[in-house]
Design an enzyme around this catalytic site. Structure first.
Site, PDB file in Angstrom:
ATOM      1  CB  VAL A   1       2.663  16.232  -6.055  1.00 49.56           C
ATOM      2  CG1 VAL A   1       1.921  15.982  -7.348  1.00 49.56           C
ATOM      3  CG2 VAL A   1       1.877  15.707  -4.859  1.00 49.56           C
ATOM      4  CG  ASP A   2       7.233  12.900  -3.062  1.00 48.78           C
ATOM      5  OD1 ASP A   2       8.073  13.269  -3.912  1.00 48.78           O
ATOM      6  OD2 ASP A   2       6.953  11.700  -2.869  1.00 48.78           O
TER       7      ASP A   2
ATOM      8  CG  HIS B   1       0.422  13.724 -11.686  1.00 44.74           C
ATOM      9  ND1 HIS B   1       0.647  12.422 -11.306  1.00 44.74           N
ATOM     10  CD2 HIS B   1      -0.253  13.661 -12.863  1.00 44.74           C
ATOM     11  CE1 HIS B   1       0.125  11.602 -12.216  1.00 44.74           C
ATOM     12  NE2 HIS B   1      -0.423  12.336 -13.164  1.00 44.74           N
TER      13      HIS B   1
ATOM     14  CB  CYS C   1       7.079  33.242 -13.184  1.00 43.70           C
ATOM     15  SG  CYS C   1       6.584  34.814 -13.937  1.00 43.70           S
TER      16      CYS C   1
ATOM     17  CG  ASN D   1       3.834  -1.781  -7.763  1.00 47.80           C
ATOM     18  OD1 ASN D   1       4.210  -0.813  -7.104  1.00 47.80           O
ATOM     19  ND2 ASN D   1       2.551  -2.085  -7.917  1.00 47.80           N
TER      20      ASN D   1
ATOM     21  CD  GLN E   1       0.243  -2.752  -4.287  1.00 43.11           C
ATOM     22  OE1 GLN E   1       0.742  -1.884  -4.993  1.00 43.11           O
ATOM     23  NE2 GLN E   1       0.394  -2.769  -2.976  1.00 43.11           N
TER      24      GLN E   1
ATOM     25  CB  VAL F   1      10.923   0.322  -4.446  1.00 42.15           C
ATOM     26  CG1 VAL F   1      11.873   1.132  -5.323  1.00 42.15           C
ATOM     27  CG2 VAL F   1       9.632   0.058  -5.189  1.00 42.15           C
TER      28      VAL F   1
END
Length: 471
Positions: free
Chosen positions: A116-117, A134, A142, A235, A237, A253
């Site tokens: 959401v940045d 998200h 609007c 990634n 993890q 990355v």
């Protein structure tokens, strides 16, 4: 007070399974996998990229499950890390800008983000080729006419709630809503539908910096398998989808993508941030008509009550008018009221002092004042001016360059509004093993130009899913 980044994302999923150990491929294995990934991208006909919090950690935004991730620290009872710069000044990473180049080259067909940045949109990815599942902390929409507004400040609410602003379309005027989802909110169909469509068409889905645990978003890459597509996961993890992937790369990355771009012989474009603001001059004659009562207002382009987050203060002085007292405006709204002789024209010098996170400390703008509200308003080609401003900033490595985009007058109110654009950050990314970046700061500024009025043509993008979108 706006919500913090961690609070805005806390809705996404339970805190279970956090703090997974990081894994790193050996240098030899990593290079081999990078070359393999570059070959897959080169051969792909429909590349889709799926991104998570891991692509923004190098921007100073923490992830969730890493050793220093938000949920890991919360579980261990540790304090959250201090931000190195304001969230609204975070700049796209090497990976963000590499994806922009892949899109321009026609290789990247669609991008899906769980973040959401707002950095994908700010980096230059076309809105019609981006699904922000998200939401976006800097976006209002609007609900009536569908226009989206990208802000230079964090929207103050989450959960698709009404904000304090209205749609600027004179035929609409509905109250705007934020776009960041809350716990109970389903993923919006206008984002999910194209995401599902492109994953189904993809021959390669490249997952970058995501744990692939957030449902239902994490299942989107699997849709490519039905048509014979392949999944690649980059990634630190392990993820629940590793067994479904054709290639799993354990590496940072930015380092992986820098290697891929090098193998593809593609340049990573610099990031140039350009912010907009209003200079408003309003005047009224005194009763005896000998004086003019005038007001100078340096304001946001997003509305009278909107903050102007990238300007810390404004110093106002008068060129060649030593009898006029200078002023320093420390508090928003930046407004100066004065009374001067009607017959005396003069030139204002505005020194804009930038807030933390900008690439230079200040810049100066000259504003001629003659108290004759001009009817010769103009609205230049915005894209062409911004392109010239961006090109000049890259060529000269110069923050603080500015240009006039529009000037309009209101005769009934006797006011003149000038829309200015200003370069506040330049970041050049190096394709090195570390994927480093050079940010142009105050010491790198070669010169300050007062006004750059640009001309030229903007690059046409491929036609796709169009949305009404406004800055």
């Amino acid at each position: 007070m706006s919500l913090g980044y961690a609070e805005k994302l806390s809705y996404i999923e339970d805190v279970g399974n956090v703090g997974m150990a990081e894994h790193f491929d050996s240098p030899y294995i990593l290079q081999e996998k990078i070359e393999r990934l570059a070959m897959m991208i080169q051969k792909s006909k429909h590349l889709v990229v799926f991104t998570g919090a891991g692509i923004s950690t190098s921007c100073g935004i923490p992830d969730f499950r890493g050793p220093k991730g938000i949920w890991t620290l919360q579980r261990e009872g540790q304090a959250l890390p201090e931000a190195s710069l304001p969230f609204h000044r975070a700049m796209p990473s090497l990976t963000h800008m590499a994806l922009v180049e892949l899109e321009k080259a026609g290789i990247l067909k669609f991008l899906i983000s769980q973040n959401v940045d707002g950095l994908h949109l700010r980096s230059g990815i076309p809105r019609e080729k981006l699904a922000e599942l998200h939401g976006n902390c800097f976006m209002e929409a609007c609900p009536s006419c569908g226009v989206e507004y990208l802000r230079d400040f964090e929207v103050e609410t989450i959960g698709l709630k009404e904000t304090s602003r209205r749609c600027s379309d004179v035929k609409c005027g509905a109250k705007l809503k934020d776009t960041v989802l809350d716990w109970e909110d389903a993923l919006p169909s206008k984002e999910m539908d194209p995401a599902e469509k492109h994953c189904g068409m993809a021959d390669v889905v490249l997952c970058l910096g995501t744990s692939l645990q957030i449902t239902p978003a994490c299942n989107l890459p699997l849709k490519s398998l039905r048509g014979g597509g392949k999944i690649v996961i980059v990634n630190l993890q392990k993820t629940p989808k590793d067994k479904k992937a054709s290639l799993v790369i354990h590496g940072r990355v930015d380092k992986v993508i820098a290697g891929v771009m090098d193998s593809l012989n593609l340049q990573i474009p610099p990031f140039v941030r350009i912010d907009l603001f209003h200079v408003i001059l309003t005047q009224a004659l005194s009763i005896d008509k000998k004086y003019v009562n005038w007001t100078l207002h340096v304001a946001s382009v997003h509305g009278h009550r909107a903050p102007l987050p990238f300007i810390k203060s404004v110093e106002v002085s008068f060129l060649d008018k030593h009898d006029y007292k200078a002023a320093i405006l420390h508090m928003q709204p930046f407004r100066l009221k004065r009374r001067t002789m009607r017959t005396r024209s003069f030139e204002l010098l505005l020194k804009l002092n930038f807030s933390n996170g900008c690439g230079c400390q200040s810049t100066e703008i000259n504003i001629p004042v003659d108290f004759k509200v001009s009817t010769d308003c103009f609205n230049r080609e915005k894209d062409a001016i911004l392109k010239k401003l961006r090109d000049t900033a890259i060529r000269d490595l110069c923050c603080g360059l500015n240009a006039v985009i529009e000037r309009k007058a209101t005769l009934t109110l006797k006011s003149e509004v000038t829309v200015c654009a200003i370069v506040t950050n330049i970041v050049q990314h190096n394709k090195t093993s570390k994927g480093s970046a050079d940010s142009v700061g105050n010491s790198d500024v070669k010169r300050q130009k007062e006004i750059v009025n640009g001309t030229g043509t903007s690059r046409k993008r491929s036609q796709g899913r169009k949305r009404k979108f406004r800055f």
